[in-house]
Design an enzyme around this catalytic site. Structure first.
Site, PDB file in Angstrom:
ATOM      1  N   ASN A   1       0.868  -1.179   0.000  1.00 34.67           N
ATOM      2  CA  ASN A   1       0.000   0.000   0.000  1.00 34.67           C
ATOM      3  C   ASN A   1       0.902   1.225   0.000  1.00 34.67           C
ATOM      4  OD1 ASN A   1      -1.843   2.007   0.437  1.00 34.67           O
ATOM      5  ND2 ASN A   1      -2.378   1.389   2.538  1.00 34.67           N
TER       6      ASN A   1
ATOM      7  N   LYS B   1       0.042   4.280  -0.358  1.00 33.57           N
ATOM      8  CA  LYS B   1      -0.612   5.479   0.217  1.00 33.57           C
ATOM      9  C   LYS B   1      -0.340   6.706  -0.667  1.00 33.57           C
ATOM     10  CE  LYS B   1      -0.018   3.350   4.713  1.00 33.57           C
ATOM     11  NZ  LYS B   1      -0.067   3.497   6.145  1.00 33.57           N
TER      12      LYS B   1
ATOM     13  N   HIS C   1      -9.543   0.940   4.882  1.00 35.75           N
ATOM     14  CA  HIS C   1      -8.265   1.147   5.579  1.00 35.75           C
ATOM     15  C   HIS C   1      -8.499   2.100   6.753  1.00 35.75           C
ATOM     16  CE1 HIS C   1      -4.173   2.452   6.393  1.00 35.75           C
ATOM     17  NE2 HIS C   1      -3.777   1.360   5.788  1.00 35.75           N
TER      18      HIS C   1
ATOM     19  N   GLU D   1      -6.950   4.542   7.788  1.00 40.38           N
ATOM     20  CA  GLU D   1      -6.804   5.974   7.467  1.00 40.38           C
ATOM     21  C   GLU D   1      -8.062   6.510   6.780  1.00 40.38           C
ATOM     22  OE1 GLU D   1      -3.046   5.527   5.437  1.00 40.38           O
ATOM     23  OE2 GLU D   1      -2.133   4.974   7.349  1.00 40.38           O
TER      24      GLU D   1
ATOM     25  N   GLU E   1      -5.661  -5.257  10.424  1.00 35.79           N
ATOM     26  CA  GLU E   1      -4.608  -4.278  10.682  1.00 35.79           C
ATOM     27  C   GLU E   1      -4.891  -3.557  11.995  1.00 35.79           C
ATOM     28  OE1 GLU E   1      -2.568  -2.931   6.868  1.00 35.79           O
ATOM     29  OE2 GLU E   1      -4.391  -1.766   6.994  1.00 35.79           O
TER      30      GLU E   1
ATOM     31  N   GLY F   1       2.104   1.971  10.725  1.00 32.13           N
ATOM     32  CA  GLY F   1       3.013   3.108  10.573  1.00 32.13           C
ATOM     33  C   GLY F   1       3.688   3.520  11.862  1.00 32.13           C
TER      34      GLY F   1
ATOM     35  N   SER G   1       3.240  -2.523  10.335  1.00 31.88           N
ATOM     36  CA  SER G   1       4.697  -2.533  10.505  1.00 31.88           C
ATOM     37  C   SER G   1       5.354  -3.863  10.145  1.00 31.88           C
ATOM     38  CB  SER G   1       5.069  -2.098  11.931  1.00 31.88           C
ATOM     39  OG  SER G   1       4.591  -0.786  12.180  1.00 31.88           O
TER      40      SER G   1
HETATM   41  C1  PEP Z   1      -0.884  -0.009   6.093  1.00 37.64           C
HETATM   42  O1  PEP Z   1      -0.991   1.184   5.928  1.00 37.64           O
HETATM   43  O2  PEP Z   1      -1.740  -0.753   5.617  1.00 37.64           O
HETATM   44  C2  PEP Z   1       0.249  -0.502   6.851  1.00 37.64           C
HETATM   45  C3  PEP Z   1       0.190  -1.714   7.323  1.00 37.64           C
HETATM   46  O3  PEP Z   1       1.299   0.357   7.034  1.00 37.64           O
HETATM   47  P1  PEP Z   1       2.712   0.010   7.741  1.00 37.64           P
HETATM   48  O4  PEP Z   1       3.208  -1.255   7.126  1.00 37.64           O
HETATM   49  O5  PEP Z   1       3.591   1.181   7.435  1.00 37.64           O
HETATM   50  O6  PEP Z   1       2.435  -0.152   9.193  1.00 37.64           O
END
Ligand code: PEP
Length: 253
Positions: free
Chosen positions: A10, A12, A98, A100, A168, A174, A214
């Site tokens: 992703n 973003k 997601h 966000e 998630e 993040g 992460s």
């Molecule tokens: C995400 O935004 O879906 C995500 C898992 O980000 P990160 O790997 O940076 O935690």
């Protein structure tokens, strides 16, 4: 039941066409050495999708996702992109719900549900994201939050064949903090049990549940080795070809 892993990047709000091309120049060389069988997905911004699709001609086995889609068909919806446009552009998957989108743009379970249905009706595959905040987890609400997100987000979705779920935990996205393999496995197992209640055991056994939060080359093998973890949705570590490929390499055991 064996489920093929699905590992998705992703991007973003990162990578215009030039940066995406530089990524693919390196990634498409690396991928020739990849011996695993995982499905690989890249999710660029809407603007970058056409150049990524064009560049993937000759770089096999990678599918493209969008990071969102409109629940509307067409018309006076300024700033939106439709499922038909995504199909025309060569997209196969759509990331929906997601955290966000939920927390910054106010997408509710009802909006996400409308998008999931629109996506499936267009023959595209939703990557349907769910996850709890740290406050919810620490407040003992993990199971109720996930159950509501699944039940309401998949309302009136009869068949999960084309749906990928991404668990998630919001506190791990993040932040550099990863759920332990045990925490992630326990939660994936719970998510699968919710799906079993709603859709029956064979649908639950077949549905792929990615972990996101992460994920990086150093923790990928342990996470992806868990019995109910069927892939990863990767943000930060998917921005560099080398680290995204490192995750893939750690997925083939
Ligand atoms: C995400 O935004 O879906 C995500 C898992 O980000 P990160 O790997 O940076 O935690």
């Amino acid at each position: 039941m064996s489920r093929n892993l699905i590992i998705a990047a992703n991007w973003k709000l990162n990578k215009g066409p030039a940066d995406a091309a530089a990524f693919l120049d390196a990634f498409c060389v690396a991928i020739k050495e990849f011996k695993g069988s995982a499905d690989i997905v890249l999710a660029p911004t809407f603007l970058t999708i056409p150049s990524v699709v064009a560049k993937l001609d000759g770089c096999d086995r990678i599918a493209v996702a969008s990071q969102n889609v409109s629940e509307q068909e067409s018309g006076a919806f300024t700033g939106e992109v439709s499922t038909a446009m995504l199909s025309e552009a060569g997209v196969q998957y759509v990331i929906l719900g997601h955290s966000e989108r939920r927390s910054i743009y106010g997408e509710t379970d009802a909006i996400i549900n409308a998008k999931v249905k629109k996506t499936l009706a267009a023959g595209l595959k939703p990557i349907f994201c769910i996850g709890e905040t740290l406050e919810e987890r620490e407040g003992g609400k993990l199971e109720s939050v996930l159950t509501t997100q699944i039940t309401d987000g998949l309302k009136d979705v009869a068949d999960l064949t084309d749906v990928v779920i991404a668990y998630e935990p919001v506190w791990a996205i993040g932040t550099g903090v990863t759920a332990s393999a045990e925490q992630a496995q326990d939660t994936h197992k719970f998510v699968r049990s919710v799906i079993a209640n709603l859709y029956g055991q064979s649908a639950a056994d077949a549905v792929r549940i990615q972990y996101g939060g992460s994920v990086k080359p150093a923790n990928a093998a342990e996470l992806l080795g868990q019995p109910d973890i069927d892939g990863a949705l990767v943000g930060g570590a998917a921005l560099e070809a080398e680290s995204f490929f490192g995750i893939l390499e750690n997925s083939s055991f």
